[in-house]
Design a protein around this motif. Sequence first.
Motif, PDB file in Angstrom:
ATOM      1  N   ALA A  71       0.815  -1.218   0.000  1.00  0.00           N
ATOM      2  CA  ALA A  71       0.000   0.000   0.000  1.00  0.00           C
ATOM      3  C   ALA A  71       0.848   1.266   0.000  1.00  0.00           C
ATOM      4  O   ALA A  71       0.376   2.334   0.383  1.00  0.00           O
ATOM      5  N   GLY A  72       2.104   1.163  -0.438  1.00  0.00           N
ATOM      6  CA  GLY A  72       2.967   2.333  -0.527  1.00  0.00           C
ATOM      7  C   GLY A  72       3.475   2.839   0.797  1.00  0.00           C
ATOM      8  O   GLY A  72       4.029   3.943   0.867  1.00  0.00           O
ATOM      9  N   LEU A  73       3.305   2.056   1.862  1.00  0.00           N
ATOM     10  CA  LEU A  73       3.788   2.452   3.187  1.00  0.00           C
ATOM     11  C   LEU A  73       5.261   2.096   3.330  1.00  0.00           C
ATOM     12  O   LEU A  73       5.880   1.540   2.418  1.00  0.00           O
ATOM     13  N   SER A  74       5.835   2.412   4.480  1.00  0.00           N
ATOM     14  CA  SER A  74       7.250   2.138   4.718  1.00  0.00           C
ATOM     15  C   SER A  74       7.422   1.263   5.942  1.00  0.00           C
ATOM     16  O   SER A  74       6.550   1.200   6.822  1.00  0.00           O
ATOM     17  N   ARG A  75       8.543   0.578   5.987  1.00  0.00           N
ATOM     18  CA  ARG A  75       8.926  -0.189   7.162  1.00  0.00           C
ATOM     19  C   ARG A  75      10.440  -0.097   7.298  1.00  0.00           C
ATOM     20  O   ARG A  75      11.147   0.187   6.343  1.00  0.00           O
ATOM     21  N   ILE A  76      10.925  -0.339   8.506  1.00  0.00           N
ATOM     22  CA  ILE A  76      12.340  -0.149   8.817  1.00  0.00           C
ATOM     23  C   ILE A  76      12.990  -1.474   9.171  1.00  0.00           C
ATOM     24  O   ILE A  76      12.399  -2.309   9.861  1.00  0.00           O
ATOM     25  N   LEU A  77      14.218  -1.670   8.687  1.00  0.00           N
ATOM     26  CA  LEU A  77      15.068  -2.768   9.122  1.00  0.00           C
ATOM     27  C   LEU A  77      16.258  -2.137   9.834  1.00  0.00           C
ATOM     28  O   LEU A  77      17.107  -1.509   9.199  1.00  0.00           O
ATOM     29  N   ALA A  78      16.296  -2.263  11.153  1.00  0.00           N
ATOM     30  CA  ALA A  78      17.361  -1.659  11.955  1.00  0.00           C
ATOM     31  C   ALA A  78      18.434  -2.696  12.238  1.00  0.00           C
ATOM     32  O   ALA A  78      18.129  -3.811  12.677  1.00  0.00           O
ATOM     33  N   ARG A 189      16.500  17.331   2.045  1.00  0.00           N
ATOM     34  CA  ARG A 189      16.100  16.460   0.935  1.00  0.00           C
ATOM     35  C   ARG A 189      14.884  15.644   1.381  1.00  0.00           C
ATOM     36  O   ARG A 189      14.794  15.220   2.528  1.00  0.00           O
ATOM     37  N   THR A 190      13.969  15.393   0.454  1.00  0.00           N
ATOM     38  CA  THR A 190      12.753  14.647   0.740  1.00  0.00           C
ATOM     39  C   THR A 190      12.638  13.465  -0.210  1.00  0.00           C
ATOM     40  O   THR A 190      12.946  13.578  -1.403  1.00  0.00           O
ATOM     41  N   VAL A 191      12.187  12.342   0.329  1.00  0.00           N
ATOM     42  CA  VAL A 191      11.906  11.137  -0.456  1.00  0.00           C
ATOM     43  C   VAL A 191      10.462  10.734  -0.193  1.00  0.00           C
ATOM     44  O   VAL A 191      10.026  10.707   0.964  1.00  0.00           O
ATOM     45  N   SER A 192       9.722  10.414  -1.257  1.00  0.00           N
ATOM     46  CA  SER A 192       8.319  10.046  -1.100  1.00  0.00           C
ATOM     47  C   SER A 192       8.049   8.662  -1.661  1.00  0.00           C
ATOM     48  O   SER A 192       8.515   8.312  -2.745  1.00  0.00           O
ATOM     49  N   TYR A 193       7.297   7.854  -0.890  1.00  0.00           N
ATOM     50  CA  TYR A 193       6.670   6.638  -1.361  1.00  0.00           C
ATOM     51  C   TYR A 193       5.201   6.990  -1.634  1.00  0.00           C
ATOM     52  O   TYR A 193       4.751   8.079  -1.279  1.00  0.00           O
ATOM     53  N   ALA A 196       3.988   7.342   2.044  1.00  0.00           N
ATOM     54  CA  ALA A 196       4.935   7.691   3.100  1.00  0.00           C
ATOM     55  C   ALA A 196       5.910   8.741   2.581  1.00  0.00           C
ATOM     56  O   ALA A 196       6.190   8.800   1.380  1.00  0.00           O
ATOM     57  N   ARG A 197       6.417   9.551   3.500  1.00  0.00           N
ATOM     58  CA  ARG A 197       7.319  10.625   3.107  1.00  0.00           C
ATOM     59  C   ARG A 197       8.394  10.821   4.173  1.00  0.00           C
ATOM     60  O   ARG A 197       8.091  10.834   5.369  1.00  0.00           O
ATOM     61  N   PHE A 198       9.644  10.973   3.726  1.00  0.00           N
ATOM     62  CA  PHE A 198      10.768  11.194   4.631  1.00  0.00           C
ATOM     63  C   PHE A 198      11.498  12.464   4.218  1.00  0.00           C
ATOM     64  O   PHE A 198      11.808  12.653   3.040  1.00  0.00           O
ATOM     65  N   THR A 199      11.778  13.303   5.195  1.00  0.00           N
ATOM     66  CA  THR A 199      12.554  14.516   4.952  1.00  0.00           C
ATOM     67  C   THR A 199      13.749  14.524   5.894  1.00  0.00           C
ATOM     68  O   THR A 199      13.618  14.236   7.090  1.00  0.00           O
ATOM     69  N   VAL A 211      15.436  13.789  11.096  1.00  0.00           N
ATOM     70  CA  VAL A 211      14.488  12.998  10.329  1.00  0.00           C
ATOM     71  C   VAL A 211      13.059  13.459  10.604  1.00  0.00           C
ATOM     72  O   VAL A 211      12.666  13.642  11.762  1.00  0.00           O
ATOM     73  N   SER A 212      12.302  13.637   9.538  1.00  0.00           N
ATOM     74  CA  SER A 212      10.855  13.853   9.634  1.00  0.00           C
ATOM     75  C   SER A 212      10.161  12.765   8.836  1.00  0.00           C
ATOM     76  O   SER A 212      10.630  12.366   7.770  1.00  0.00           O
ATOM     77  N   MET A 213       9.052  12.271   9.382  1.00  0.00           N
ATOM     78  CA  MET A 213       8.264  11.253   8.705  1.00  0.00           C
ATOM     79  C   MET A 213       6.851  11.770   8.493  1.00  0.00           C
ATOM     80  O   MET A 213       6.212  12.224   9.447  1.00  0.00           O
ATOM     81  N   ASP A 214       6.411  11.741   7.254  1.00  0.00           N
ATOM     82  CA  ASP A 214       5.069  12.225   6.914  1.00  0.00           C
ATOM     83  C   ASP A 214       4.860  13.643   7.429  1.00  0.00           C
ATOM     84  O   ASP A 214       3.836  13.979   8.023  1.00  0.00           O
ATOM     85  N   GLN A 215       5.897  14.478   7.226  1.00  0.00           N
ATOM     86  CA  GLN A 215       5.886  15.907   7.555  1.00  0.00           C
ATOM     87  C   GLN A 215       5.828  16.171   9.063  1.00  0.00           C
ATOM     88  O   GLN A 215       5.493  17.286   9.489  1.00  0.00           O
TER      89      GLN A 215
END
Length: 308
Positions: A71-78, A189-193, A196-199, A211-215
């Motif tokens: 669904a275009g969302l994001s997930r993290i692998l730490a 810099r901003t990246v969008s899925y 989901a959005r990362f700045t 880091v900002s997530m979804d503004q």
Amino acid sequence: MPTSRTKRPAAAALAALTLVVTAACTSSGGGETPSAPRAKVLAVKIDNVAAARPPTGLEKADIVYVEQVEAGLSRILAVYSSGLPPVIGPVRSARETDLELLRQFDEPTLAYSGAQSALRPSIESAPIEALPPSKAPDAYFRSGDRDAPHNLYVRPGKIPHASTGVNAAGDIGLRFAAPPQGGTPVNERTVSYPSARFTFTWAEDRAEWLVSMDQTPARTASGRRLGAATVILQDVDVQPSRFRDRGGNTSPFSATVGAGSAVVLRDGMSYDVAWERNSADSATGFTTKDGEPMTFAAGQVWIVLVPD
């Protein structure tokens, strides 16, 4: 917007020097890894929807991978190796992309909440120590401060994992040293899925990219703003996989074997680089436009897999 590279604090400079020595035997191109000692990696799949925030223990990771999921969302692998926090989470399910990423490390442990039944044979045959709650029930717990499924956490001290203290980033060939020439000053810099959005915003006083997530400013469970010393925006081919989630959404697969372009953010500068990973068993090499190995700022590294 910065016009010069920020001087890093003495402690960071010392850390950088130490990591350069550690990585001296590492090939930064072609994907070779150092001989010894190898990092003993614990990778944790972390939930990243709004209901799962703020994360716990993410600030202690050596590497934070960001990938697109259903669904275009994001997930993290730490990825942890140099140190482990007492609690990490919230923990969610594994994806096919994780298995390819983790082939760069030497038999890593993967903590995850579960996986689709069709993916389980791939997890069981992968060169990893798979550790869902069913295999380590005493290590996992559910918090009462949020709803399931966003409330599962793992205690690294209760799983069969011993950290070697080796930085996982240096272990796969990321070389920590002074920046190369040719960078462009940048403060954001901003990246969008699709969903989901990362700045990443340069903070000179912290020598980090906030880091900002979804503004929304991203924070840890303790309230501190999440920040990275280096951010790698890696262009990858994102393909539909044969797996689907419970809602019927197709799981995307981000291909990290191959070659492509990337942008590296460090010290208030942006660098256009190339990446290459020859096989699943090799690490990813990053090179500048001049063909020289890219160097990275000492500290946490975020690698965002960007749909090409």
